[in-house]
Design an enzyme around this catalytic site. Structure first.
Site: not given
Ligand code: AMP
Ligand code: GLC
Length: 453
Positions: A439, A341, A294, A428, A175, A111, A291, A87
Site C-alpha cells: 500500500d 511491484h 496478483e 531491507v 484483523h 486496511g 504484485n 488472508e
C-alpha cells in the site's frame, strides 16, 4: 546515471512538490491490525494440541474460510511453508475468541485506506478524505494527526472532521496478523521469506460495507477531490459482490464525469468471478497497482495460463513475462497506467511519457524501505533515511534483460505505444514487519507522479 543519484534527485523533487497535490479520496477499507510476531515453540504446541495431522492438511490446501482452530493454524503454516501472504475470513466466534486470548504484540492502523490515509495525510501532508466503515475510539486513535478527514452529518449537513473528532463509538474491526521472519522454523518447515498470514474477524470490510454519509453524498465528496484511490474489493465473493459492484460503478461514473484520476489497489482476490468482474471494470480506472501473484491471477482469468505460470516461476520475477502480461492487461482493458511491484524491482507501463513516472517509483521505493525497516513511517525524514538502504543487487540482472530486450536507458524504454519505467528497489535485510508495504509503494508512486506533473 547511477541509481543512487537518480534516487536522491527524485526524492528531492517529489518532496518539494508534495504540497501541490490536491485532495485525495481514499475508499473503502479501514480496520485495526492486531499484529502478533509468532513464536515457533508456542505455535508447535498449539498445533500439537488441536491435532497436527489435520492442521498439516490445511497447510497443504487452504480452507475457504476459517470455521475451526485447525483452519487458523493450518493457514498460518501454509504461509510459513511458502513465505507467501494469505488472508482468510474468520466466521466462527470461538475462533475469534481463541485469537483474542492468544493476543497480539502491537495494534496498528490497517486496511489499504487506513494505511494510505496515515501515510498521505499524516506523513506527506496531503489532504485526504477517507472511508472508515466503523469509527470506534480505538480505530480513531490509530489515525495520525494531519489533514485526514471523514464525512459526517451535522443537522443533515455534510461536514468533514478528523476521525478523532468524530462523535460516537462504533465497532472494532480487527484483523489478526501473524508475522514471521525469513528462516522461521516450525517442525521441519522453514519460511523461505518473511511474510504474514491474516485472519480477518471483521463483518464490514469483507462485504464492502459503505457508510450512508458516503453513498448519499458521493457527488459532493467527489467535488472536493482531485485524485482517488480505491481498494478493498478483494474480499468480495460471487455471493455478495453484485450490490457493492453497483455502488462502485456509480462512484466510478461520478469520478469519471469529473475526470478525476482513479487508482485501483488490486489486492489478492481469491474469488474468480469477482476477479473477472474487476478486470471487466478496469478501464474505468486510470491506474492499477499489483504484485506478481496478483498479476498472475489476472492472467489466469484472461485465459493466459502460460504467462501466469512464467510470472511465478522465477526469483527475481522474469521481467519479460511481466511486460508481456502488462501489455495484455493494458490492451485488453484500456487502463492507462499499470504499476507492478515485486521483491527487488518495480515496473510501470503507461500510455503517456515522462521521467516523472520513474521518479515517482524511486520515491515509492524509499517509502517502502522506510516502512519495512520501521514498521511505521513517522515523518518524511524516515523516508529520507531509507536512502542508506542498499539497492538490491539481484535487480542488476533484471535491468540487463530489459536493456537487451527493450533498449532501456536510465530506467525508461519505449515500446508499442507505451512507456516502460523500471527501478531497482532498496531491500531491507531484516524488516520489522511486512504488512502494508504494498500500500505504501502504490500510494506513494501514484501521488508522487501527480506531484511531479
Ligand atoms: P504486497 O505483497 O502487495 O503487500 O507488497 C509487498 C511488496 O513490498 C513487495 O512487492 C516488495 O516490493 C516490497 N517489500 C517486501 N519486503 C521488503 C523489504 N524487506 N524491503 C523493501 N521492500 C520490501
Ligand atoms: C488487507 C488486510 C488488512 C491489512 C492490509 C495491508 O486489507 O485486510 O488487515 O492492513 O491488507 O495491505
Amino acid at each position: 546515471m547511477a541509481w543512487d543519484d537518480l534516487y536522491s534527485a527524485a526524492f528531492q523533487r517529489v518532496r518539494e512538490r508534495l504540497g501541490k497535490v490536491g485532495n485525495v479520496l481514499l475508499a473503502y477499507n479501514t480496520n485495526i491490525d492486531a499484529i502478533k510476531y509468532i513464536d515457533s515453540s508456542d505455535l508447535e504446541a498449539r498445533i500439537e494440541k488441536v491435532g497436527k495431522e489435520e492442521v498439516l492438511q490445511f497447510s497443504e490446501e487452504l480452507p475457504e474460510r476459517i470455521t475451526q482452530v485447525q483452519h487458523l493454524l493450518g493457514g498460518i503454516l501454509w504461509s510459513v511453508r511458502r513465505g507467501k501472504a494469505a488472508e482468510l475470513f474468520v466466521e466462527s466466534c470461538p475462533v475469534r475468541f481463541y485469537m483474542k486470548r492468544w493476543g497480539w504484540d502491537e495494534l496498528r492502523m490497517g486496511g489499504q485506506v487506513g494505511i494510505m490515509a496515515n501515510l498521505l495525510g499524516g506523513v506527506y501532508g496531503v489532504q485526504v478524505i477517507a472511508h472508515v466503515p466503523q469509527i470506534s475510539r480505538l480505530q480513531a486513535s490509530l489515525f495520525k494527526e494531519g489533514p485526514i478527514y471523514v464525512p459526517t452529518l451535522e443537522n443533515r449537513k455534510l461536514k468533514f472532521v478528523h476521525p478523532k473528532d468524530f462523535a460516537g463509538d462504533e465497532e472494532n474491526l480487527i484483523h489478526y496478523i501473524y508475522e514471521f521472519p525469513r528462516g522461521f522454523r516450525v517442525f521441519d518447515f522453514e519460511a523461505p521469506r518473511e511474510n504474514r498470514f491474516i485472519a480477518n474477524a471483521d463483518d464490514y470490510n469483507p462485504n464492502l460495507y459503505i457508510r450512508s454519509e458516503f453513498s448519499e453524498n458521493f457527488e459532493e465528496i467527489a467535488d472536493r477531490v482531485e485524485l482517488a484511490i480505491i481498494s478493498g474489493l478483494q474480499a468480495l465473493t460471487k455471493e455478495n459482490y453484485s450490490e457493492p459492484f453497483e455502488e462502485i460503478n456509480r462512484h466510478l461514473g461520478i469520478l469519471n464525469d469529473r475526470e478525476i484520476p482513479v487508482h485501483l489497489e488490486f489486492a489478492f482476490t481469491p474469488d474468480e468471478t469477482v476477479r473477472k468482474k474487476l478486470v471487466g471494470i478496469l478501464g474505468k480506472f486510470t491506474s492499477v497497482g499489483l504484485n506478481e501473484v496478483e498479476l498472475a491471477s489476472i492472467m489466469e482469468v484472461m485465459g493466459e495460463k502460460a504467462i501466469a505460470e512464467k510470472l511465478l516461476a522465477h526469483d527475481p520475477v522474469d521481467p519479460v513475462a511481466v511486460v508481456e502480461a502488462m501489455l495484455k492487461l493494458a490492451d485488453g482493458t484500456g487502463v492507462q497506467r499499470i504499476h507492478f511491484h515485486t521483491y527487488g524491482y518495480y515496473l510501470a507501463l503507461t500510455n503517456y511519457e515522462g521521467e516523472q513516472v520513474r521518479d515517482a517509483l524511486l520515491f515509492a521505493a524509499l517509502a517502502a524501505a522506510a516502512k519495512a525497516k520501521l514498521g511505521d513511517v513517522r515523518n518524511i525524514d524516515d523516508v529520507a533515511g531509507a536512502m542508506d538502504v542498499p539497492v538490491n543487487e539481484k535487480a542488476q540482472e533484471v535491468e540487463d534483460v530489459l536493456t537487451g530486450e527493450f533498449g532501456l536507458k536510465d530506467g525508461i524504454a519505449q515500446l508499442d505505444g507505451y512507456q516502460l519505467a523500471f527501478v531497482p528497489t532498496k531491500i531491507v535485510e531484516k524488516p520489522k514487519s511486512t504488512v502494508g508495504i504494498g500500500d505504501t509503494i502504490s500510494s506513494s508512486a501514484f501521488i508522487g507522479e501527480f506531484a511531479l506533473r
